[in-house]
Motif scaffolding. Structure first.
Motif, short mmCIF file in Angstrom:
data_model
loop_
_atom_site.label_atom_id
_atom_site.label_comp_id
_atom_site.label_asym_id
_atom_site.label_seq_id
_atom_site.Cartn_x
_atom_site.Cartn_y
_atom_site.Cartn_z
N ASN A 1 47.23 10.78 36.83
CA ASN A 1 47.28 11.03 38.25
C ASN A 1 46.86 12.45 38.36
OD1 ASN A 1 48.04 8.56 38.40
ND2 ASN A 1 50.12 8.75 39.57
N THR A 2 46.05 13.00 37.82
CA THR A 2 45.69 14.69 38.18
C THR A 2 44.22 14.74 38.27
OG1 THR A 2 47.59 15.23 36.94
CG2 THR A 2 45.97 16.98 37.22
N VAL A 3 44.06 15.46 39.16
CA VAL A 3 42.36 16.00 39.17
C VAL A 3 42.55 17.69 38.96
CG1 VAL A 3 42.59 16.33 41.79
CG2 VAL A 3 40.43 16.02 40.50
N TYR A 4 41.37 17.91 38.30
CA TYR A 4 41.33 19.37 37.96
C TYR A 4 39.94 19.97 38.63
CZ TYR A 4 44.29 17.83 34.37
OH TYR A 4 45.33 17.10 33.75
N LEU A 5 40.14 21.57 38.72
CA LEU A 5 38.78 22.16 39.02
C LEU A 5 38.66 23.29 38.34
CD1 LEU A 5 36.46 22.27 41.15
CD2 LEU A 5 37.96 23.95 42.51
N GLN A 6 38.11 23.34 37.33
CA GLN A 6 37.86 24.30 36.31
C GLN A 6 36.52 25.43 37.15
OE1 GLN A 6 39.04 25.24 33.29
NE2 GLN A 6 37.94 27.09 33.73
N MET A 7 37.08 26.77 37.33
CA MET A 7 36.28 27.50 38.04
C MET A 7 36.00 28.61 37.20
SD MET A 7 38.21 27.63 41.74
CE MET A 7 40.01 28.34 40.91
N ASN A 8 34.85 28.69 36.78
CA ASN A 8 34.40 30.09 35.75
C ASN A 8 33.56 30.85 36.61
OD1 ASN A 8 35.48 28.61 33.92
ND2 ASN A 8 33.71 27.31 33.31
N SER A 9 33.27 32.11 36.14
CA SER A 9 32.23 33.19 36.76
C SER A 9 32.45 33.41 38.50
CB SER A 9 30.91 32.66 36.68
OG SER A 9 30.47 32.65 35.27
N LEU A 10 33.89 33.40 38.35
CA LEU A 10 34.46 33.70 39.72
C LEU A 10 34.01 34.99 40.47
CD1 LEU A 10 38.17 32.40 39.14
CD2 LEU A 10 36.67 31.57 40.75
N LYS A 11 33.72 34.61 41.80
CA LYS A 11 33.26 35.82 42.73
C LYS A 11 34.41 36.41 43.78
CE LYS A 11 28.63 33.98 42.08
NZ LYS A 11 27.35 33.50 42.72
N LEU B 1 45.48 35.56 40.87
CA LEU B 1 44.62 36.70 40.94
C LEU B 1 43.89 36.78 39.86
CD1 LEU B 1 43.85 39.15 42.32
CD2 LEU B 1 45.91 40.32 41.37
N VAL B 2 42.43 36.84 39.93
CA VAL B 2 41.82 37.13 38.59
C VAL B 2 40.51 38.01 39.11
CG1 VAL B 2 40.34 35.08 39.43
CG2 VAL B 2 40.48 35.79 36.91
N ALA C 1 36.82 39.43 38.92
CA ALA C 1 35.44 38.81 39.30
C ALA C 1 34.84 38.68 37.83
CB ALA C 1 34.44 39.84 39.86
N GLY C 2 34.26 37.40 37.66
CA GLY C 2 33.80 37.03 36.21
C GLY C 2 34.79 36.24 35.57
N GLY C 3 36.04 36.24 36.00
CA GLY C 3 36.95 35.33 35.25
C GLY C 3 37.15 33.93 35.63
N SER C 4 37.98 33.34 35.01
CA SER C 4 38.16 31.79 35.13
C SER C 4 39.65 31.47 35.58
CB SER C 4 37.85 31.21 34.04
OG SER C 4 36.50 31.33 33.66
N LEU C 5 39.74 30.44 36.25
CA LEU C 5 40.89 29.69 36.71
C LEU C 5 40.78 28.02 36.77
CD1 LEU C 5 42.28 31.65 39.90
CD2 LEU C 5 43.32 31.44 37.55
N ARG C 6 41.80 27.43 36.15
CA ARG C 6 41.82 25.68 36.29
C ARG C 6 43.01 25.46 37.23
NH1 ARG C 6 43.85 21.42 32.12
NH2 ARG C 6 42.14 20.02 32.33
N LEU C 7 42.58 24.93 38.60
CA LEU C 7 43.28 24.32 39.28
C LEU C 7 43.68 22.86 39.04
CD1 LEU C 7 41.93 25.65 42.62
CD2 LEU C 7 43.37 26.76 41.22
N SER C 8 45.04 22.40 39.15
CA SER C 8 45.46 21.11 39.04
C SER C 8 45.82 20.52 40.33
CB SER C 8 46.35 21.10 37.96
OG SER C 8 45.98 21.61 36.74
N CYS C 9 45.69 19.25 40.46
CA CYS C 9 46.29 18.80 41.81
C CYS C 9 47.02 17.39 41.16
CB CYS C 9 45.00 18.14 42.73
SG CYS C 9 45.51 17.25 44.24
N GLN D 1 46.64 29.51 46.62
CA GLN D 1 45.79 30.73 46.77
C GLN D 1 44.86 31.13 45.45
OE1 GLN D 1 45.38 32.61 49.89
NE2 GLN D 1 43.83 33.56 48.67
N VAL D 2 43.91 31.40 45.72
CA VAL D 2 42.81 32.03 44.74
C VAL D 2 42.48 33.13 45.24
CG1 VAL D 2 40.66 31.75 43.51
CG2 VAL D 2 42.37 29.81 43.50
N THR D 3 42.57 34.25 44.32
CA THR D 3 42.11 35.72 44.90
C THR D 3 41.09 36.39 44.02
OG1 THR D 3 44.13 35.89 46.28
CG2 THR D 3 42.75 37.87 45.80
N VAL D 4 40.14 36.58 44.09
CA VAL D 4 39.29 37.08 43.21
C VAL D 4 38.76 38.50 43.53
CG1 VAL D 4 36.86 37.15 41.79
CG2 VAL D 4 38.19 34.92 42.83
#
Length: 126
Positions: free
Chosen positions: A77-87, A11-12, A14-22, A121-124
């Motif tokens: 063996n990892t892929v990332y998704l950096q998410m900034n300025s979340l809405k 949970l973040v 609005a305007g925040g950031s999260l980094r997902l890993s796989c 789950q990503v909740t903004v």
């Protein structure tokens, strides 16, 4: 067979950031192009971003371009998704997936990907 495990959701505001890993189980992870998708309640799964095996090429959905960044570390063996300025409209379950061999790199349909993680789950909040 490839097993994928996503992490990093939460949970973040609005305007925040999260980094997902796989994290992938396959020793041949570096051979796969990888993608991130998301699915909000009542909506179809949609493409977010993809990265090819050589890292040089990336694709983004227009809705996240300039805010999200996909990367990978083949040694881990990892892929990332950096998410900034979340809405708030970014709220969804996020999935990573491996590109189906032989499928066009430019094909953004979920059917062009074969192995999937369980999602995170990503909740903004607004």
């Amino acid at each position: 067979q490839v097993q994928l495990v996503e992490s990093g959701g939460g949970l973040v505001q609005a305007g925040g950031s999260l980094r997902l890993s796989c994290a992938a189980s396959s020793r041949t992870f570096s051979n796969y192009a990888m993608g991130w998708f998301r699915q909000a309640p009542g909506r179809e799964r949609e493409f977010v971003a993809a990265i090819n095996w050589g890292i040089a090429n990336t694709l983004y959905a227009d809705s996240v371009k300039g805010r999200f960044s996909i990367s990978r570390d083949n040694a881990k063996n990892t892929v990332y998704l950096q998410m900034n300025s979340l809405k708030p409209e970014d709220t969804a379950v996020y999935y990573c997936a491996t590109k189906r061999p032989g499928s066009s790199w430019y094909n953004r349909e979920p059917t062009s990907y074969d192995f999937w993680g369980q999602g995170t789950q990503v909740t903004v909040s607004s």
